[in-house]
Design an enzyme around this catalytic site. Structure first.
Site, mmCIF file in Angstrom:
data_model
loop_
_atom_site.group_PDB
_atom_site.id
_atom_site.type_symbol
_atom_site.label_atom_id
_atom_site.label_comp_id
_atom_site.label_asym_id
_atom_site.label_seq_id
_atom_site.Cartn_x
_atom_site.Cartn_y
_atom_site.Cartn_z
ATOM 1 C CB CYS A 134 -0.934 -0.003 1.214
ATOM 2 S SG CYS A 134 -2.009 1.436 1.275
ATOM 3 C CB CYS A 137 -0.751 2.602 3.953
ATOM 4 S SG CYS A 137 -2.225 1.912 3.216
ATOM 5 C CG ASP A 138 3.066 1.351 4.456
ATOM 6 O OD1 ASP A 138 2.590 1.829 5.500
ATOM 7 O OD2 ASP A 138 2.884 0.179 4.096
#
Ligand code: NAP
Length: 307
Positions: A134, A137-138
């Protein structure tokens, strides 16, 4: 005691949430069961630019709007990892991993897909230490670092573009010499100075320094020659598999596990419908998921009311 609903929807992505809007707005008692946050893949997507009426919107923002809308006509929302579905006369019984169970007249399966792993040494043990599925997300953890994206589909290229706002360099490694992604995304990737495309290579090992990812070994498909890319992050985007194992009692999937549905989005099992990415179909988009959800819920309404 088991609670009973007209309609249960498994999964709160765009397909499931649209089904909830149509079902509850038509007056069906409706429950959405979801094992993560509402939004499905939307919450892992930075930018949506093909949802009609909104030229650009962040995926998480669209998910939040959809969730508010989906529950505004009375649909209930509950945490639940569905592990089994059974026949119960004209009803379906839906069993969750925590032992909770519900019954319904119609079931809309909108459970989506789960990202495929590369299944190479160094991958599983470095999840959260540099291996991520992701970018949204990261990505911010890799400021000014080099990272590698594996895959040539829409997901890989869109997320590679997203990563360029943080990182110093993105390698995109694809196993053929052509992408699967749409042409306009390819063009953006090819023009981005931070992106280097490495064709006809496959990943064979992810390296780490004992704490975090330090590189990836890739292999030339033809010559079998290997080279190591020094990267701090590896983002595999090599496709996804449908989440349908909880339908093991029913013969409703193709050989890859995708749901086979008719023009009403109904499977050959009366009362079980499919919506969104979990359905066998050529175009997986937010808008096609929403269309599936509307169609499935409308037909479920007709079936329940005997129309
Ligand atoms: P995808 O389109 O199936 O692409 C998967 C990519 O991974 C392909 O390039 C494939 O290579 C490669 N690959 C597969 N297994 C591999 C392996 N073991 N090692 C190395 N490479 C491997 O998957 P996706 O990008 O996740 O997209 C899934 C669906 O969602 C598609 O229908 C896509 O159009 C849709 N989607 C749409 C959007 C959008 O419209 N904005 C965004 C995201 C996703 P080969 O080509 O050689 O098989």
């Amino acid at each position: 005691m088991e609670r009973s609903y007209d309609l249960i929807i498994v999964g709160a992505g765009p397909g499931g949430m649209t089904a909830a809007i149509y079902g509850s707005r038509a007056g069906l008692t409706t429950l959405i069961l979801e094992m993560g946050a509402p939004g499905g893949k939307l919450i892992k997507t930075n930018e949506i630019s093909n949802w009609p009426g909104i030229q650009k919107i962040n995926g998480a923002d669209l998910a939040s709007e959809m969730f508010a809308h989906a529950t505004s006509f009375g649909a209930e929302y509950a945490y639940g990892e569905v592990i089994d579905v059974q026949d119960d006369g004209d009803m379906k019984r839906v069993i969750c991993s925590d032992g909770s169970a519900y019954t319904c007249r119609a079931l809309i399966v909108a459970s989506g897909t789960v990202e495929r792993m590369l299944h190479i040494p160094g991958e599983a043990e470095n999840i959260g230490r540099g291996v991520s599925y992701c970018a949204v997300c990261d990505g911010a953890f890799f400021k000014e670092k080099a990272v590698c994206v594996i895959g040539g589909g829409n997901s890989a290229l869109e997320e590679a573009l997203y990563l360029t706002q943080f990182v110093s360099k993105v390698y995109i490694v694809i196993r053929r010499d052509v992408f699967r992604a749409e042409a306009h995304i390819q063009e953006q990737v090819e023009q981005n100075p931070k992106i280097e495309i490495i064709k006809k290579h496959i990943p064979v090992q992810i390296l780490d320094d004992g704490m975090k990812v330090s590189g990836i070994v890739i292999q030339d498909v033809a010559s079998k020659e290997e080279q190591t890319l020094s990267v701090s992050g590896v983002f595999p985007y090599v496709g996804a598999d449908p989440i349908t194992s909880f339908l093991k009692r029913y013969d409703v999937c193709d050989t890859h596990g995708y749901l086979l549905v008719d023009q009403n989005n109904e499977t050959k099992e009366k009362g079980i419908y499919g919506a969104g990415d979990v359905v066998a179909k050529p175009l997986r988009q937010v808008v096609t998921a929403a269309s599936d959800g509307a169609n499935a819920a409308q037909h479920a309404f007709h079936m329940i009311k005997g129309i």
